[in-house]
Design a protein around this motif. Structure first.
Motif, PDB file in Angstrom:
ATOM      1  N   ILE A  50       0.845  -1.193   0.000  1.00 35.28           N
ATOM      2  CA  ILE A  50       0.000   0.000   0.000  1.00 35.28           C
ATOM      3  C   ILE A  50       0.882   1.245   0.000  1.00 35.28           C
ATOM      4  N   GLY A  51       0.290   2.364  -0.426  1.00 32.18           N
ATOM      5  CA  GLY A  51       1.004   3.636  -0.419  1.00 32.18           C
ATOM      6  C   GLY A  51       0.047   4.777  -0.676  1.00 32.18           C
ATOM      7  N   ALA A  52       0.538   5.992  -0.511  1.00 32.28           N
ATOM      8  CA  ALA A  52      -0.256   7.177  -0.839  1.00 32.28           C
ATOM      9  C   ALA A  52      -0.348   7.307  -2.354  1.00 32.28           C
ATOM     10  N   LEU A  53      -1.473   7.796  -2.856  1.00 25.88           N
ATOM     11  CA  LEU A  53      -1.699   7.852  -4.297  1.00 25.88           C
ATOM     12  C   LEU A  53      -1.042   9.062  -4.964  1.00 25.88           C
ATOM     13  N   ALA A  54      -1.077  10.221  -4.301  1.00 22.88           N
ATOM     14  CA  ALA A  54      -0.563  11.434  -4.938  1.00 22.88           C
ATOM     15  C   ALA A  54       0.897  11.319  -5.380  1.00 22.88           C
ATOM     16  N   PRO A  55       1.792  10.744  -4.556  1.00 24.74           N
ATOM     17  CA  PRO A  55       3.187  10.620  -5.008  1.00 24.74           C
ATOM     18  C   PRO A  55       3.343   9.786  -6.275  1.00 24.74           C
ATOM     19  N   VAL A  56       2.437   8.838  -6.502  1.00 25.89           N
ATOM     20  CA  VAL A  56       2.495   8.044  -7.736  1.00 25.89           C
ATOM     21  C   VAL A  56       2.184   8.932  -8.922  1.00 25.89           C
ATOM     22  N   ALA A  57       1.158   9.774  -8.783  1.00 19.98           N
ATOM     23  CA  ALA A  57       0.787  10.687  -9.863  1.00 19.98           C
ATOM     24  C   ALA A  57       1.878  11.709 -10.140  1.00 19.98           C
ATOM     25  N   ASP A  58       2.619  12.071  -9.118  1.00 20.11           N
ATOM     26  CA  ASP A  58       3.660  13.100  -9.263  1.00 20.11           C
ATOM     27  C   ASP A  58       4.947  12.562  -9.882  1.00 20.11           C
ATOM     28  N   ARG A  59       5.059  11.266 -10.044  1.00 17.23           N
ATOM     29  CA  ARG A  59       6.303  10.690 -10.540  1.00 17.23           C
ATOM     30  C   ARG A  59       6.532  10.970 -12.022  1.00 17.23           C
TER      31      ARG A  59
ATOM     32  N   GLY B 200      12.652  -6.357  -9.700  1.00 17.16           N
ATOM     33  CA  GLY B 200      12.449  -5.129 -10.457  1.00 17.16           C
ATOM     34  C   GLY B 200      11.211  -4.385 -10.013  1.00 17.16           C
ATOM     35  N   ALA B 201      10.094  -5.107  -9.885  1.00 14.49           N
ATOM     36  CA  ALA B 201       8.849  -4.477  -9.460  1.00 14.49           C
ATOM     37  C   ALA B 201       8.959  -3.953  -8.032  1.00 14.49           C
ATOM     38  N   ARG B 202       9.596  -4.714  -7.160  1.00 14.76           N
ATOM     39  CA  ARG B 202       9.723  -4.286  -5.764  1.00 14.76           C
ATOM     40  C   ARG B 202      10.546  -3.003  -5.670  1.00 14.76           C
ATOM     41  N   GLY B 203      11.587  -2.908  -6.487  1.00 14.02           N
ATOM     42  CA  GLY B 203      12.384  -1.682  -6.493  1.00 14.02           C
ATOM     43  C   GLY B 203      11.588  -0.495  -6.994  1.00 14.02           C
ATOM     44  N   LEU B 204      10.812  -0.705  -8.066  1.00  9.21           N
ATOM     45  CA  LEU B 204       9.986   0.360  -8.613  1.00  9.21           C
ATOM     46  C   LEU B 204       8.967   0.848  -7.589  1.00  9.21           C
ATOM     47  N   TYR B 205       8.266  -0.086  -6.958  1.00  8.43           N
ATOM     48  CA  TYR B 205       7.200   0.292  -6.038  1.00  8.43           C
ATOM     49  C   TYR B 205       7.756   0.905  -4.749  1.00  8.43           C
ATOM     50  N   THR B 206       8.904   0.420  -4.309  1.00  6.77           N
ATOM     51  CA  THR B 206       9.526   1.031  -3.130  1.00  6.77           C
ATOM     52  C   THR B 206       9.864   2.491  -3.409  1.00  6.77           C
ATOM     53  N   GLY B 207      10.380   2.762  -4.614  1.00  6.65           N
ATOM     54  CA  GLY B 207      10.696   4.132  -4.984  1.00  6.65           C
ATOM     55  C   GLY B 207       9.480   5.027  -5.055  1.00  6.65           C
ATOM     56  N   MET B 208       8.307   4.446  -5.257  1.00  5.45           N
ATOM     57  CA  MET B 208       7.069   5.217  -5.301  1.00  5.45           C
ATOM     58  C   MET B 208       6.442   5.393  -3.924  1.00  5.45           C
ATOM     59  N   GLY B 209       7.062   4.800  -2.906  1.00  6.55           N
ATOM     60  CA  GLY B 209       6.560   4.960  -1.546  1.00  6.55           C
ATOM     61  C   GLY B 209       5.672   3.844  -1.043  1.00  6.55           C
ATOM     62  N   PHE B 210       5.566   2.750  -1.804  1.00  6.93           N
ATOM     63  CA  PHE B 210       4.757   1.618  -1.349  1.00  6.93           C
ATOM     64  C   PHE B 210       5.513   0.804  -0.303  1.00  6.93           C
ATOM     65  N   VAL B 211       4.764   0.199   0.617  1.00  7.89           N
ATOM     66  CA  VAL B 211       5.334  -0.699   1.629  1.00  7.89           C
ATOM     67  C   VAL B 211       4.444  -1.937   1.732  1.00  7.89           C
ATOM     68  N   ALA B 212       5.031  -3.034   2.139  1.00 10.27           N
ATOM     69  CA  ALA B 212       4.275  -4.277   2.292  1.00 10.27           C
ATOM     70  C   ALA B 212       3.308  -4.155   3.464  1.00 10.27           C
ATOM     71  N   HIS B 213       2.058  -4.562   3.250  1.00 13.35           N
ATOM     72  CA  HIS B 213       1.069  -4.566   4.326  1.00 13.35           C
ATOM     73  C   HIS B 213       0.890  -5.973   4.891  1.00 13.35           C
TER      74      HIS B 213
END
Length: 330
Positions: A188-197, A308-321
Protein backbone atom coordinates in the motif's frame (compact mmCIF):
# COMPACT_ATOMS: atom_id res chain seq x y z
CA UNK A 1 14.79 -14.46 24.52
CA UNK A 2 13.51 -14.61 28.10
CA UNK A 3 16.35 -14.55 30.61
CA UNK A 4 15.82 -15.11 34.33
CA UNK A 5 17.41 -13.17 37.15
CA UNK A 6 20.10 -15.84 37.36
CA UNK A 7 21.07 -15.26 33.72
CA UNK A 8 19.58 -18.53 32.44
CA UNK A 9 17.37 -18.82 29.38
CA UNK A 10 13.81 -19.87 30.24
CA UNK A 11 10.76 -21.14 28.38
CA UNK A 12 7.91 -18.90 29.48
CA UNK A 13 5.21 -20.03 27.08
CA UNK A 14 2.68 -22.85 27.39
CA UNK A 15 -0.09 -24.39 25.30
CA UNK A 16 -2.37 -21.73 26.81
CA UNK A 17 -0.56 -19.17 24.63
CA UNK A 18 -1.85 -20.63 21.35
CA UNK A 19 -2.96 -17.73 19.14
CA UNK A 20 -0.39 -15.31 20.56
CA UNK A 21 2.75 -13.97 18.92
CA UNK A 22 5.81 -15.65 20.41
CA UNK A 23 9.57 -15.72 20.09
CA UNK A 24 11.34 -19.03 20.73
CA UNK A 25 14.88 -20.39 20.58
CA UNK A 26 15.49 -24.06 19.91
CA UNK A 27 18.53 -26.31 19.86
CA UNK A 28 18.90 -27.57 16.29
CA UNK A 29 20.08 -31.08 17.19
CA UNK A 30 20.21 -31.93 20.89
CA UNK A 31 22.32 -35.03 20.13
CA UNK A 32 25.05 -33.23 18.18
CA UNK A 33 28.27 -31.84 19.60
CA UNK A 34 28.29 -28.12 20.17
CA UNK A 35 25.23 -25.94 20.48
CA UNK A 36 23.56 -24.49 17.39
CA UNK A 37 20.41 -22.47 17.99
CA UNK A 38 17.61 -21.21 15.75
CA UNK A 39 15.25 -18.38 16.66
CA UNK A 40 11.66 -18.25 15.39
CA UNK A 41 9.12 -15.44 15.71
CA UNK A 42 5.48 -15.85 14.73
CA UNK A 43 2.01 -16.85 15.89
CA UNK A 44 1.82 -20.01 18.02
CA UNK A 45 -0.73 -21.92 15.96
CA UNK A 46 -0.83 -25.11 18.04
CA UNK A 47 1.01 -27.11 20.70
CA UNK A 48 -0.02 -30.75 20.48
CA UNK A 49 1.74 -34.08 21.10
CA UNK A 50 4.98 -32.38 22.04
CA UNK A 51 5.24 -30.28 18.85
CA UNK A 52 4.77 -26.53 18.46
CA UNK A 53 3.51 -25.08 15.18
CA UNK A 54 4.52 -21.46 14.67
CA UNK A 55 3.33 -19.52 11.61
CA UNK A 56 5.75 -16.83 10.52
CA UNK A 57 4.84 -13.51 8.93
CA UNK A 58 5.65 -15.00 5.52
CA UNK A 59 3.04 -17.73 6.01
CA UNK A 60 5.61 -20.48 6.55
CA UNK A 61 4.64 -22.89 9.33
CA UNK A 62 7.56 -24.15 11.43
CA UNK A 63 7.34 -27.42 13.39
CA UNK A 64 9.37 -27.31 16.61
CA UNK A 65 9.74 -30.28 18.98
CA UNK A 66 8.99 -29.23 22.53
CA UNK A 67 12.12 -31.06 23.71
CA UNK A 68 14.34 -28.76 21.62
CA UNK A 69 13.13 -25.52 23.27
CA UNK A 70 15.66 -23.61 25.32
CA UNK A 71 13.81 -20.29 25.60
CA UNK A 72 10.50 -18.73 24.68
CA UNK A 73 8.24 -15.82 25.50
CA UNK A 74 5.12 -14.04 24.35
CA UNK A 75 5.96 -10.87 22.45
CA UNK A 76 3.71 -7.89 21.70
CA UNK A 77 2.25 -7.40 18.23
CA UNK A 78 4.58 -5.84 15.71
CA UNK A 79 4.44 -2.02 15.90
CA UNK A 80 2.10 -0.32 13.48
CA UNK A 81 3.73 0.89 10.27
CA UNK A 82 4.28 4.61 10.08
CA UNK A 83 4.48 4.75 6.29
CA UNK A 84 1.51 4.53 3.98
CA UNK A 85 -2.20 4.97 4.67
CA UNK A 86 -3.83 3.38 7.69
CA UNK A 87 -5.59 0.19 6.62
CA UNK A 88 -6.88 -2.99 8.20
CA UNK A 89 -6.45 -6.41 6.64
CA UNK A 90 -10.21 -6.87 6.41
CA UNK A 91 -10.66 -3.60 4.51
CA UNK A 92 -7.93 -4.50 2.03
CA UNK A 93 -9.26 -8.04 1.61
CA UNK A 94 -12.64 -6.68 0.57
CA UNK A 95 -11.18 -3.98 -1.68
CA UNK A 96 -8.83 -6.37 -3.49
CA UNK A 97 -11.65 -8.90 -3.87
CA UNK A 98 -13.87 -6.30 -5.53
CA UNK A 99 -11.08 -5.56 -8.02
CA UNK A 100 -11.24 -9.12 -9.40
CA UNK A 101 -14.89 -10.01 -9.19
CA UNK A 102 -15.95 -13.57 -10.03
CA UNK A 103 -18.76 -14.33 -12.43
CA UNK A 104 -20.38 -16.48 -9.75
CA UNK A 105 -20.30 -16.26 -5.97
CA UNK A 106 -22.10 -17.78 -3.00
CA UNK A 107 -22.00 -17.29 0.75
CA UNK A 108 -20.92 -20.00 3.16
CA UNK A 109 -21.77 -18.28 6.41
CA UNK A 110 -19.52 -15.21 6.31
CA UNK A 111 -17.14 -16.81 3.82
CA UNK A 112 -17.44 -16.03 0.12
CA UNK A 113 -17.05 -18.74 -2.51
CA UNK A 114 -15.90 -17.25 -5.84
CA UNK A 115 -15.66 -18.78 -9.32
CA UNK A 116 -14.70 -17.49 -12.76
CA UNK A 117 -13.85 -20.55 -14.88
CA UNK A 118 -10.36 -20.64 -13.38
CA UNK A 119 -9.24 -17.14 -14.46
CA UNK A 120 -7.05 -15.84 -11.59
CA UNK A 121 -6.89 -17.60 -8.22
CA UNK A 122 -8.34 -14.57 -6.46
CA UNK A 123 -11.57 -14.89 -8.45
CA UNK A 124 -11.59 -18.68 -8.02
CA UNK A 125 -11.00 -19.18 -4.31
CA UNK A 126 -12.88 -19.02 -1.04
CA UNK A 127 -12.37 -15.81 0.93
CA UNK A 128 -12.61 -16.88 4.60
CA UNK A 129 -13.47 -13.68 6.43
CA UNK A 130 -15.48 -14.38 9.56
CA UNK A 131 -17.42 -17.50 10.54
CA UNK A 132 -18.42 -20.05 7.88
CA UNK A 133 -21.26 -21.22 10.11
CA UNK A 134 -19.85 -24.75 10.27
CA UNK A 135 -16.94 -26.46 12.03
CA UNK A 136 -13.82 -25.96 9.90
CA UNK A 137 -13.60 -29.54 8.53
CA UNK A 138 -17.25 -29.40 7.44
CA UNK A 139 -16.77 -25.93 5.93
CA UNK A 140 -13.79 -27.16 3.92
CA UNK A 141 -15.82 -30.15 2.73
CA UNK A 142 -18.45 -27.70 1.51
CA UNK A 143 -15.77 -25.67 -0.27
CA UNK A 144 -14.49 -28.80 -2.03
CA UNK A 145 -18.01 -29.76 -3.16
CA UNK A 146 -18.80 -26.27 -4.44
CA UNK A 147 -15.68 -26.05 -6.58
CA UNK A 148 -15.92 -29.71 -7.61
CA UNK A 149 -19.42 -29.09 -8.96
CA UNK A 150 -17.85 -26.45 -11.23
CA UNK A 151 -14.93 -28.58 -12.35
CA UNK A 152 -12.45 -26.38 -10.49
CA UNK A 153 -9.79 -27.12 -7.87
CA UNK A 154 -10.70 -25.96 -4.38
CA UNK A 155 -8.65 -23.00 -3.15
CA UNK A 156 -8.80 -20.98 0.06
CA UNK A 157 -7.19 -17.52 0.12
CA UNK A 158 -5.59 -16.56 3.43
CA UNK A 159 -3.26 -13.86 4.74
CA UNK A 160 -0.47 -13.49 7.30
CA UNK A 161 1.73 -10.78 8.72
CA UNK A 162 -0.73 -8.09 9.84
CA UNK A 163 -3.23 -7.54 12.62
CA UNK A 164 -6.31 -9.66 12.04
CA UNK A 165 -4.72 -12.03 9.53
CA UNK A 166 -5.12 -15.80 9.52
CA UNK A 167 -2.02 -17.53 10.83
CA UNK A 168 -4.09 -20.03 12.80
CA UNK A 169 -6.20 -20.90 9.77
CA UNK A 170 -3.05 -21.38 7.66
CA UNK A 171 -1.65 -23.85 10.17
CA UNK A 172 -4.96 -25.72 10.36
CA UNK A 173 -5.20 -25.95 6.57
CA UNK A 174 -1.72 -27.46 6.45
CA UNK A 175 -2.62 -29.89 9.21
CA UNK A 176 -5.64 -30.99 7.21
CA UNK A 177 -3.53 -31.61 4.11
CA UNK A 178 -4.09 -28.43 2.10
CA UNK A 179 -1.04 -27.24 0.15
CA UNK A 180 0.16 -23.64 -0.04
CA UNK A 181 0.77 -23.16 -3.76
CA UNK A 182 1.11 -19.42 -4.25
CA UNK A 183 2.20 -16.62 -1.96
CA UNK A 184 2.65 -12.93 -2.71
CA UNK A 185 2.41 -9.61 -0.89
CA UNK A 186 -0.09 -6.77 -0.93
CA UNK A 187 1.60 -3.36 -0.77
CA UNK A 188 0.00 0.00 0.00
CA UNK A 189 1.00 3.64 -0.42
CA UNK A 190 -0.26 7.18 -0.84
CA UNK A 191 -1.70 7.85 -4.30
CA UNK A 192 -0.56 11.43 -4.94
CA UNK A 193 3.19 10.62 -5.01
CA UNK A 194 2.49 8.04 -7.74
CA UNK A 195 0.79 10.69 -9.86
CA UNK A 196 3.66 13.10 -9.26
CA UNK A 197 6.30 10.69 -10.54
CA UNK A 198 5.61 11.40 -14.21
CA UNK A 199 3.33 13.49 -16.41
CA UNK A 200 1.86 10.37 -17.96
CA UNK A 201 2.24 11.79 -21.46
CA UNK A 202 1.35 9.48 -24.33
CA UNK A 203 -0.77 7.14 -22.23
CA UNK A 204 -4.22 6.32 -23.59
CA UNK A 205 -6.90 5.53 -21.00
CA UNK A 206 -9.97 3.46 -21.75
CA UNK A 207 -12.84 1.80 -19.92
CA UNK A 208 -12.32 -1.44 -21.83
CA UNK A 209 -9.43 -3.77 -22.55
CA UNK A 210 -9.27 -3.56 -26.35
CA UNK A 211 -7.50 -5.97 -28.69
CA UNK A 212 -4.26 -3.98 -28.58
CA UNK A 213 -4.18 -4.01 -24.77
CA UNK A 214 -4.81 -7.75 -24.69
CA UNK A 215 -1.91 -8.45 -27.07
CA UNK A 216 0.49 -7.13 -24.41
CA UNK A 217 -1.31 -8.78 -21.47
CA UNK A 218 0.71 -11.74 -20.19
CA UNK A 219 -2.30 -14.06 -19.93
CA UNK A 220 -2.81 -15.30 -23.47
CA UNK A 221 -6.04 -16.63 -24.91
CA UNK A 222 -8.27 -14.42 -22.75
CA UNK A 223 -11.82 -15.80 -22.71
CA UNK A 224 -15.15 -14.03 -22.41
CA UNK A 225 -15.20 -14.89 -18.72
CA UNK A 226 -11.70 -13.43 -18.29
CA UNK A 227 -12.83 -10.21 -19.96
CA UNK A 228 -15.69 -9.97 -17.47
CA UNK A 229 -13.26 -10.37 -14.57
CA UNK A 230 -10.83 -7.82 -16.04
CA UNK A 231 -13.66 -5.34 -16.46
CA UNK A 232 -15.10 -5.93 -12.99
CA UNK A 233 -14.83 -3.49 -10.13
CA UNK A 234 -16.46 -0.22 -9.09
CA UNK A 235 -14.52 1.95 -11.60
CA UNK A 236 -12.05 0.25 -13.95
CA UNK A 237 -9.48 1.93 -16.20
CA UNK A 238 -7.06 0.44 -18.71
CA UNK A 239 -3.89 2.27 -19.77
CA UNK A 240 -1.96 1.77 -22.99
CA UNK A 241 1.28 3.23 -24.32
CA UNK A 242 1.00 2.61 -28.09
CA UNK A 243 3.81 0.76 -29.78
CA UNK A 244 5.66 1.86 -32.90
CA UNK A 245 3.45 1.81 -35.94
CA UNK A 246 0.38 1.04 -33.88
CA UNK A 247 1.43 -2.54 -33.21
CA UNK A 248 1.72 -4.30 -29.87
CA UNK A 249 1.62 -1.67 -27.08
CA UNK A 250 4.88 -0.68 -25.48
CA UNK A 251 3.25 -0.83 -22.04
CA UNK A 252 -0.12 -1.40 -20.39
CA UNK A 253 -1.73 -1.21 -16.96
CA UNK A 254 -5.04 -1.60 -15.14
CA UNK A 255 -6.49 0.34 -12.22
CA UNK A 256 -9.66 -0.16 -10.19
CA UNK A 257 -10.92 2.83 -8.21
CA UNK A 258 -12.95 1.86 -5.17
CA UNK A 259 -13.73 4.67 -2.71
CA UNK A 260 -10.46 5.93 -1.28
CA UNK A 261 -8.48 3.09 -2.88
CA UNK A 262 -6.91 2.70 -6.31
CA UNK A 263 -5.69 -0.81 -7.09
CA UNK A 264 -2.97 -1.23 -9.75
CA UNK A 265 -2.49 -4.45 -11.71
CA UNK A 266 -1.31 -5.83 -15.07
CA UNK A 267 1.46 -3.23 -15.37
CA UNK A 268 3.47 -4.79 -18.19
CA UNK A 269 6.20 -3.41 -20.45
CA UNK A 270 7.76 -4.67 -23.66
CA UNK A 271 10.93 -6.45 -22.44
CA UNK A 272 12.98 -4.55 -25.03
CA UNK A 273 11.78 -1.23 -23.61
CA UNK A 274 12.21 -1.81 -19.89
CA UNK A 275 14.05 0.64 -17.61
CA UNK A 276 12.84 3.59 -19.67
CA UNK A 277 10.17 4.75 -17.24
CA UNK A 278 7.19 3.32 -19.12
CA UNK A 279 5.76 1.52 -16.07
CA UNK A 280 6.04 4.73 -14.06
CA UNK A 281 4.32 6.68 -16.86
CA UNK A 282 1.44 4.19 -16.98
CA UNK A 283 0.93 4.23 -13.21
CA UNK A 284 1.13 8.02 -13.06
CA UNK A 285 -1.58 8.41 -15.70
CA UNK A 286 -3.85 5.94 -13.91
CA UNK A 287 -3.12 7.59 -10.55
CA UNK A 288 -4.17 10.99 -11.88
CA UNK A 289 -7.47 9.59 -13.05
CA UNK A 290 -8.01 7.88 -9.69
CA UNK A 291 -7.29 11.15 -7.86
CA UNK A 292 -9.94 12.86 -9.99
CA UNK A 293 -12.42 10.24 -8.80
CA UNK A 294 -11.61 10.94 -5.15
CA UNK A 295 -9.12 8.18 -4.32
CA UNK A 296 -6.20 8.98 -2.02
CA UNK A 297 -4.56 5.59 -1.30
CA UNK A 298 -3.18 2.84 -3.51
CA UNK A 299 -2.59 -0.89 -3.34
CA UNK A 300 -0.99 -3.48 -5.57
CA UNK A 301 0.22 -7.06 -5.49
CA UNK A 302 3.86 -8.10 -5.95
CA UNK A 303 5.67 -11.41 -6.03
CA UNK A 304 8.46 -11.95 -3.50
CA UNK A 305 11.00 -12.75 -6.24
CA UNK A 306 10.13 -9.84 -8.57
CA UNK A 307 13.09 -7.62 -7.66
CA UNK A 308 12.45 -5.13 -10.46
CA UNK A 309 8.85 -4.48 -9.46
CA UNK A 310 9.72 -4.29 -5.76
CA UNK A 311 12.38 -1.68 -6.49
CA UNK A 312 9.99 0.36 -8.61
CA UNK A 313 7.20 0.29 -6.04
CA UNK A 314 9.53 1.03 -3.13
CA UNK A 315 10.70 4.13 -4.98
CA UNK A 316 7.07 5.22 -5.30
CA UNK A 317 6.56 4.96 -1.55
CA UNK A 318 4.76 1.62 -1.35
CA UNK A 319 5.33 -0.70 1.63
CA UNK A 320 4.28 -4.28 2.29
CA UNK A 321 1.07 -4.57 4.33
CA UNK A 322 0.57 -8.35 4.48
CA UNK A 323 1.35 -11.58 2.67
CA UNK A 324 -1.44 -13.56 1.08
CA UNK A 325 -1.58 -17.22 0.12
CA UNK A 326 -3.69 -19.67 -1.84
CA UNK A 327 -4.11 -23.13 -0.33
CA UNK A 328 -5.24 -25.96 -2.58
CA UNK A 329 -7.20 -28.94 -1.37
CA UNK A 330 -5.37 -32.26 -1.36
Amino acid sequence: MEISATGRLEVRITAADVGKRVSVRRLDDPASEGEKFTDTVGVLASWDDGVLLITRKSGETVHIPEASLVAGKVVPPAPARRRGPAASYEELAHVSSRAWRPVESERLGEWELRAASGFTRRANSALPLGDPGLPLPAALDAVRRWYGDRGLPAYVQTATGAEGTQELLCAELERLGWTREVSAELWIGALAPVADRDEGAGVVLSREADDAWLTRYQRKGVSEVALKVLGSGPSVWFATVPGDGGGVPAAIGRCVVDGRWAGFAAVEVDPALRRRGLATRVMAALARRALEEGASAAWLQVEADNAGARGLYTGMGFVAHHAYHHYRSA
